[in-house]
Design a protein around this motif. Structure first.
Motif, PDB file in Angstrom:
ATOM      1  N   LYS A  49       0.837  -1.209   0.000  1.00  0.00           N
ATOM      2  CA  LYS A  49       0.000   0.000   0.000  1.00  0.00           C
ATOM      3  C   LYS A  49       0.874   1.263   0.000  1.00  0.00           C
ATOM      4  O   LYS A  49       0.551   2.247  -0.660  1.00  0.00           O
ATOM      5  CB  LYS A  49      -0.942   0.011   1.213  1.00  0.00           C
ATOM      6  N   HIS A  52       1.795   1.658  -3.442  1.00  0.00           N
ATOM      7  CA  HIS A  52       0.571   2.052  -4.165  1.00  0.00           C
ATOM      8  C   HIS A  52       0.333   3.558  -4.006  1.00  0.00           C
ATOM      9  O   HIS A  52      -0.013   4.258  -4.956  1.00  0.00           O
ATOM     10  CB  HIS A  52      -0.596   1.231  -3.604  1.00  0.00           C
ATOM     11  N   TRP A  53       0.555   4.052  -2.791  1.00  0.00           N
ATOM     12  CA  TRP A  53       0.311   5.474  -2.521  1.00  0.00           C
ATOM     13  C   TRP A  53       1.405   6.374  -3.111  1.00  0.00           C
ATOM     14  O   TRP A  53       1.133   7.510  -3.487  1.00  0.00           O
ATOM     15  CB  TRP A  53       0.248   5.727  -1.000  1.00  0.00           C
ATOM     16  N   ASP A  68      -2.672  -2.006  -5.728  1.00  0.00           N
ATOM     17  CA  ASP A  68      -3.912  -1.993  -4.947  1.00  0.00           C
ATOM     18  C   ASP A  68      -4.522  -3.397  -4.922  1.00  0.00           C
ATOM     19  O   ASP A  68      -4.935  -3.887  -3.861  1.00  0.00           O
ATOM     20  CB  ASP A  68      -4.906  -1.012  -5.570  1.00  0.00           C
TER      21      ASP A  68
HETATM   22 FE   LIG Z   1      -5.970   3.383  -3.002  1.00  0.00          FE
END
Ligand SMILES: [Fe+2]
Length: 179
Positions: A49, A52-53, A68
């Motif tokens: 994550k 992902h961010w 994600d």
């Molecule tokens: Fe997201």
């Protein structure tokens, strides 16, 4: 610890002692291995994550969505692992601190990581996770715990799928690659 404290600890533990026909040694070995794997899943979930961010660049949409999807898959597995530990009479993780003490997946707190490095790091983390699950599978076989072994087979397949996608996505960004 006093006799009274010991007796009260035994009583407390007995409340969490789900009946199982697996022996005490199997319960201890398999619970220990699953809890370490659970910590790895949480650590890898958060790292996935994190990437992902923070991913950036021309392949942003592809990588952002891929990570994600992989994060969702990792997170969905955590509850099943924890409940498997409880089914065999063990106790499982209690806190973020507990995860930090058991995790073998290393965190990446860098301010900036290139997209290629992100994918390569996750590819290796997922490959190592599959290796550790295979080791746990062998342990389950030794103890005759076919249910945990069966769950592990599915999770190994998923880790190998994540590794495959990360491998292909990494190749596509190499010089002379498809893009
Ligand atoms: Fe997201």
């Amino acid at each position: 610890m006093s006799q009274k404290e010991k007796a009260s600890k035994i009583r407390r533990n007995a409340k969490l002692d789900t009946p199982t026909s697996l022996g005490a040694e199997a319960k201890q070995d398999i619970s220990g291995a699953l809890n370490a794997l659970l910590a790895d899943f949480f650590a890898l979930y958060l790292k996935t994550k994190n990437f992902h961010w923070h991913v950036s660049g021309p392949h942003f949409r592809d990588y952002h969505l891929l990570l994600d999807e992989q994060g969702d898959q990792l997170f969905a597995t955590t509850d099943v692992i924890a409940e498997r530990v409880r089914k065999i009479g063990g106790t499982t993780l209690h806190s973020i601190g507990h995860i930090a003490r058991l995790q073998r997946v290393s965190d990446n707190d860098a301010d900036y990581v290139t997209p290629l490095d992100m994918l390569a790091e996750l590819r290796e983390d997922n490959a190592r996770l599959a290796d550790r699950m295979r080791e746990t599978h062998s342990m389950c076989d030794e103890h005759g715990d076919v249910a945990t072994a069966s769950l592990l087979e599915g999770w190994i397949d998923e880790a190998e799928r994540r590794t495959w996608f990360l491998f292909e996505a990494t190749r596509a960004t190499e010089p002379g690659g498809r893009s």
